[in-house]
Write an enzyme that holds these catalytic residues in place. Structure first.
Site, PDB file in Angstrom:
ATOM      1  N   ASP A   1       0.825  -1.214   0.000  1.00 45.89           N
ATOM      2  CA  ASP A   1       0.000   0.000   0.000  1.00 45.89           C
ATOM      3  C   ASP A   1       0.854   1.256   0.000  1.00 45.89           C
ATOM      4  OD1 ASP A   1      -2.311  -1.505   0.003  1.00 45.89           O
ATOM      5  OD2 ASP A   1      -2.594  -1.410   2.176  1.00 45.89           O
ATOM      6  N   GLU A   2       2.057   1.159   0.561  1.00 50.55           N
ATOM      7  CA  GLU A   2       2.947   2.317   0.681  1.00 50.55           C
ATOM      8  C   GLU A   2       4.078   2.280  -0.372  1.00 50.55           C
ATOM      9  OE1 GLU A   2       4.157   2.329   4.777  1.00 50.55           O
ATOM     10  OE2 GLU A   2       2.153   2.814   5.497  1.00 50.55           O
TER      11      GLU A   2
END
Length: 399
Positions: free
Chosen positions: A336-337
């Site tokens: 997600d990052e």
């Protein structure tokens, strides 16, 4: 003439009717029976007589020659007939078919090497280097007309000659010792790019990917040279011809088989190790470190995976799985990052561990990671590999 009846109790002469003795005493002591004539019958609708005793298929109304096994000449003719039925595929058509079947493209040297094999063995180019104990497989079988566009399709082609420990990044090209499951293939970090280099693996032994050469020409040149060292005098002559043909083509195509600059350039791009020892490459910002974060050390991960596999009860296994589930959650957060390197490392290491217990976790981590990295082809290859239920020693060819 000798008397021949049921009451004749004389000992049969071992020479039978071929006996040359004229001595009357000999003929009184020994009898000389003539060989019985075989029963002859004629098949309905045929004029040929059938020897019932000698025929291996007496119940069939045909002549004995029909039932006899094929001669060596007939076998050779049948083999040549099958070979003649194969139609080699041209380079441009092969490029399209290979891309459709394997989801990746082959470099120019791949087709140049095929030309070498055609020069060496025009009828059976896949076996051009059989004296060096390896043969061509995989995408080469498209060129040879063995893998056919209208018969073999995705996802099955994605598992063709894909060995147990082959990650999606590897595409097998050469098949060696079957007992060791030794093979060589292109390794590429990104399916949208040309291969980085050639690796080898002995799948019956472990998951290790060994550096085999920067190019296919360099790899084969090394294999040929190695074969020369152990070959007998007769084989050496043939192998030297192979080496000459290979090096001549490399010179024509201006392929430098000894330049390792690109290989070392890739080494500098590796952001993390892997169980297969090949290292992993992803884009990583050196300043911000965005692109990679460590999930777990190789040593600790291996211990964790071993504990899960070695758990004696289901309860204990579930307990050990909790730690792995925590790592997978951490990997999802990393994705997600935009730290794709860590999840890729975790997924590949679980894959290389080789236990089907981790297939759901591998799919959960790697499919998403490959998609986010812009490598969806590898996601498809991984799914086909795991869905096939491939095990060590299982059939590798779909033909």
């Amino acid at each position: 003439m000798e008397r021949m009846d049921a009451s004749d109790d004389r000992v049969p002469c071992k020479y039978g009717p071929l006996c040359y003795q004229k001595n009357e005493a000999h003929h009184k002591k020994f009898k000389h029976e003539k060989k019985k004539s075989p029963e002859i019958r004629t098949s309905p609708g045929r004029n040929e007589a059938v020897d019932v005793e000698s025929s291996s298929c007496p119940e069939l109304e045909t002549d004995a020659a029909t039932c006899s096994p094929p001669t060596k000449k007939q076998k050779v003719e049948e083999s040549e007939k099958k070979d003649s039925e194969l139609e080699f595929v041209g380079k441009e058509d092969a490029k399209r078919i290979i891309k459709n079947m394997f989801l990746v493209e082959m470099p120019d040297e791949f087709y140049a090497f095929w030309d070498v094999c055609l020069t060496i063995n025009p009828k059976k180019p896949l076996e051009a280097f059989k004296d060096c104990k390896f043969s061509l497989v995989g995408p080469f079988e498209v060129l040879a007309g063995v893998l056919k566009e209208n018969e073999h399709q995705v996802p099955y082609t994605l598992t063709h000659w894909r060995y147990f420990y082959d990650p999606p990044e590897v595409q097998t090209l050469l098949r060696g010792d079957d007992q060791k499951q030794l093979h060589w293939g292109y390794y590429r970090d990104d399916p949208n790019e040309m291969p980085s280099y050639v690796v080898s693996n002995a799948a019956a032994e472990d998951c290790i990917l060994k550096d085999a050469g920067l190019s296919l020409f360099a790899t084969v040149d090394f294999l040929v040279a190695s074969s020369l060292k152990s070959a007998d005098p007769f084989s050496k002559v043939k192998i030297m011809r192979l080496q000459t043909a290979l090096q001549k083509k490399a010179k024509e195509e201006k392929i430098n088989m000894h330049d390792k600059s690109e290989f070392f350039a890739r080494k500098r791009k590796i952001v993390c190790p892997a169980f297969h020892k090949g290292g992993l490459v992803v884009k990583c910002d050196k300043k911000t470190k965005v692109g990679y974060r460590k999930m777990e050390t190789e040593t600790n991960l291996k211990k964790l995976l071993d504990k899960v596999c070695g758990a004696e009860t289901e309860e204990r296994r579930n307990k050990e799985m909790e730690a792995l589930d925590s790592l997978i959650t951490y990997a999802n957060i990393a994705n997600d990052e935009c730290d794709f390197g860590g999840p890729l490392e975790l997924g590949i290491n679980m894959f290389c561990h080789g236990n089907e217990l981790f297939h759901p976790q591998i799919m959960g981590v790697l499919v998403a990671t490959y998609q986010l990295l812009g490598r969806p082809q590898y996601a498809e290859i991984l799914k086909a590999h795991i869905k096939s239920g491939r095990k060590k020693g299982s059939a590798l060819s779909i033909v």
